[in-house]
Design an enzyme around this catalytic site. Structure first.
Site, mmCIF file in Angstrom:
data_model
loop_
_atom_site.group_PDB
_atom_site.id
_atom_site.type_symbol
_atom_site.label_atom_id
_atom_site.label_comp_id
_atom_site.label_asym_id
_atom_site.label_seq_id
_atom_site.Cartn_x
_atom_site.Cartn_y
_atom_site.Cartn_z
ATOM 1 N N THR A 1 -28.351 72.839 46.693
ATOM 2 C CA THR A 1 -29.596 72.438 45.848
ATOM 3 C C THR A 1 -29.761 73.844 44.911
ATOM 4 O OG1 THR A 1 -30.512 71.241 47.549
ATOM 5 C CG2 THR A 1 -32.089 72.241 46.008
ATOM 6 N N GLY B 1 -24.499 75.020 50.565
ATOM 7 C CA GLY B 1 -25.452 75.559 49.482
ATOM 8 C C GLY B 1 -25.027 74.459 48.421
ATOM 9 N N GLU C 1 -25.670 62.086 57.981
ATOM 10 C CA GLU C 1 -26.901 62.933 57.850
ATOM 11 C C GLU C 1 -28.063 62.037 57.819
ATOM 12 O OE1 GLU C 1 -27.704 66.750 55.485
ATOM 13 O OE2 GLU C 1 -27.867 64.968 54.089
#
Lengths: 259, 386
Positions: B125, B123, B244
């Site tokens: 954004t 969590g 990522e």
């Protein structure tokens, strides 16, 4: 319970098989290889038996250097040991030569059971297991759809056209497994990583006490005289349904004596 | 310089391909149509240990590098699947691994490796803070031995398919900070215990992505679930960005290969005006061009992954790989759709589904515009442009 799996490593299913016109042999060098799916079924059966009764599975393959990836795959699935019979002198061996090499390698090991695929998925000769049983002096139990072991006795359900036969033998014995006997497991990622640490023993023809009169092209008694493509299939019959499609299909099947 | 994969890497690639074959186009098409979570696929990958690839062996994983992990995700997308459904289970734990306490790692990592716990939601954004992460407004106020969370998040994926979620929340008001990159903290939220204090509202979006808006109304998080030091959360999440980006690049490359293979095949089979449409340069050149760009992006991806695994600085390479690969995949998607003509819009060809899915990769997890801004400022030394 120690089980030997004779596992062939063959050109991957994605490869279009080529035949060398000079040798009339399949081109194996330089193409991606994989563990024969039929051998994977044999291995799966061996793994299930050792998981139930204890012991270890050893995989033996005879093949070129490219076969290593298939051996690693077998180790990743759970085989404890692997033997690769690797020698240019073995190129061109016929089925009997292959059986002699496998038998010589198996004799060096302590075992209770040998499991083979009924036939390989590339050349489909299906005669190596029988020859191998003869050379090892073992009872061959063929086309197993189910295997059960109790003490020193092995029982299989032998697939037949109408059902199955129950066949028993004392171990050590040799079993060939029919296709579809099981669904081979996928290797766990950890199994793949562990496989790279397992030793693959390599033996040559000389290590196995085999000479050119027994193995390789010079020792082969079986000669391939010619290789040809199967005849092209005739075009199918197209039935257009104009209200009588069902009758036309029935007539066609009656003509074939299917109904 | 050696561009060849190792025997072990080839085996990993071949094995994941084999697993993916069990989940053909029709599986993904049906999952997409129903907006389902591909539970069977994720369960299979979990059981076989693929999603624990990056977790060190001492915590029950396989301890592979980003190079191998990226190959796994690439193959999922190349097979016609969509790795975004499970990639976070692979790498979200990186924040915990790098900055968590030994006790936290022992408690969670081995269970994440086996799939007993799913940690695939992060969590970050918020409606008023997308790319500008340091402006997030969700607060976590310390009350005794717990933190109490209030606020709102958006585009938080796989919350309903996770047991745990990492949460970035403000622990010091923005205006009180001298260093604006401080003041944020990362927490492990046990979603199984969050009911009643956290509302999850699934968002209906262009793709089957299982993403949500979250509303926190006094969610209590034990203080022991704080990862690392309070106030250092932004630094911790930045640490995970390179990994990522490399993994997303690999997914895009997998997509790109799927598009070019499908396009080339169809172009060779579809006959119009008495010849295959692929005989026309107008059809074949865009496919060939996309192919070349995917191959180029792939080299940068492996360059970035290699540097990452050697623990070398790789921010530029990881960002460039993500940018180049996602743009190349999008180009390939357009070429593939054009090649298929009207059939490209028919769901049974899967092109429209992959087209929608790959578009996301140019926008998330970071917009390609911000990748360019990063390169301009931090690699080329130009003024900050945002």
């Amino acid at each position: 319970m120690n089980i030997i799996i004779c596992a062939k490593v063959i050109p991957a299913s994605s490869v279009t098989i080529e035949i060398n016109p000079a040798t009339k042999c399949m081109v194996r060098k330089g193409v991606p290889h994989e563990l024969d799916p039929a051998a994977a079924c044999a291995l799966e059966e061996g793994l299930r038996l050792t998981e139930k009764h204890g012991g270890a599975v050893t995989v033996i393959t005879m093949g070129i250097g490219d076969a290593t990836i298939g051996i690693r795959n077998a180790l990743a699935m759970g085989a404890a040991n692997a033997i690769h019979i690797l020698d240019d002198a073995l190129a061109g061996s016929d089925a009997l030569g292959t059986a002699k090499a496998l038998a010589a390698a198996i004799k060096k090991e302590s075992f209770d059971l040998v499991i083979c695929a009924a036939e390989s998925s590339d050349s489909y000769s299906g005669i190596v297991p029988g020859q191998l049983a003869q050379l090892l002096g073992l009872s061959p139990l063929t086309f197993a759809k189910e295997i059960a072991v109790e003490a020193k006795k092995i029982t299989i359900k032998r697939q037949t056209e109408s059902g199955y036969d129950l066949v028993e033998a004392e171990m050590p014995a040799l079993v060939t497994v029919a296709s579809g006997i099981n669904e081979p497991r996928y290797p766990q990622l950890k199994g793949i990583m562990a496989a790279k640490k397992k030793e693959i023993k390599q033996w040559t023809a000389a290590d196995l006490g085999l000479g050119p009169d027994q193995v390789g092209a010079s020792g082969a008694k079986e000669k391939v005289l010619a290789i040809g493509r199967p005849a092209a299939r005739k075009a199918g019959k197209v039935i257009t349904d104009e209200g009588d499609g069902g009758k036309q299909v029935a007539d066609f099947l009656a003509e074939l004596k299917v109904i | 310089m050696d561009f060849n994969l190792t025997e072990e890497q080839l085996q990993i690639r071949d094995e994941i391909r084999r697993v993916c074959r069990e989940f053909p186009d029709r599986y993904w098409r049906e999952v997409d149509r129903r907006r389902d979570y591909p539970e069977a696929f994720v369960r299979k990958l979990t059981e076989l240990g693929w999603l624990g690839a990056l977790i060190p062996a001492e915590y029950g994983g396989t301890g592979l590098g980003i190079t191998e992990a990226s190959m796994i995700l690439e193959e999922i997308n190349r097979s016609g699947g969509n790795a975004t459904v499970c990639h976070a289970q692979m790498y979200t734990m990186g924040t915990l691994l790098r900055h968590g306490s030994e006790e936290q790692k022992k408690r969670y990592l081995s269970k994440i490796a086996t799939g007993e716990l799913r940690l695939q939601a992060f969590g970050v954004t918020e409606p008023n803070a997308g790319s500008e992460t340091t402006r997030i407004q969700t607060t976590a106020a310390r009350k005794g031995n717990k933190y109490v969370v209030h606020g709102q998040k958006i585009f938080i994926s796989r919350v309903l398919q996770s047991d745990l979620m990492l949460l970035l929340a403000r622990t010091t008001p923005y205006d009180e900070l001298e260093d604006k990159s401080r003041g944020l903290s990362v927490f492990i939220v046990d979603l199984r215990e969050a009911q009643g204090k956290m509302e999850v509202k699934p968002l209906d979006i262009m793709i089957n992505h299982h993403t949500n808006a979250l509303f926190f109304d006094g969610l209590e998080v034990p203080a022991e679930n704080l990862i690392g030091q309070e106030g250092m959360g932004f630094r911790y999440i930045i640490d995970g960005w390179n990994a990522e980006r490399i993994l997303i690049a690999a997914e895009a490359i997998g997509d790109g290969r799927w598009f070019t293979e499908r396009a080339a095949k169809y172009a060779g089979e579809r006959v119009v005006f008495s010849r295959p449409i692929g005989a026309n340069q107008g059809i074949q050149f865009p496919i060939a061009q996309a192919y070349a760009r995917i191959e180029a992006a792939d080299l940068v991806r492996y360059h970035a992954a290699t540097k990452f695994d050697r623990k070398e600085s790789c921010g530029a390479e990881a960002n460039m790989a993500k940018f180049l690969a996602s743009e190349a995949a999008w180009e390939a998607a357009n070429a593939c759709l054009t090649t298929h003509g009207g059939y490209g819009f028919a769901t049974e060809y899967d092109v429209e589904r992959k087209f929608r899915e790959t578009r996301l990769l140019t926008v998330a997890p970071v917009s390609n515009n911000l990748v360019l801004a990063y390169l301009a400022q931090h690699v080329l030394g130009m003024p900050k442009s945002y």
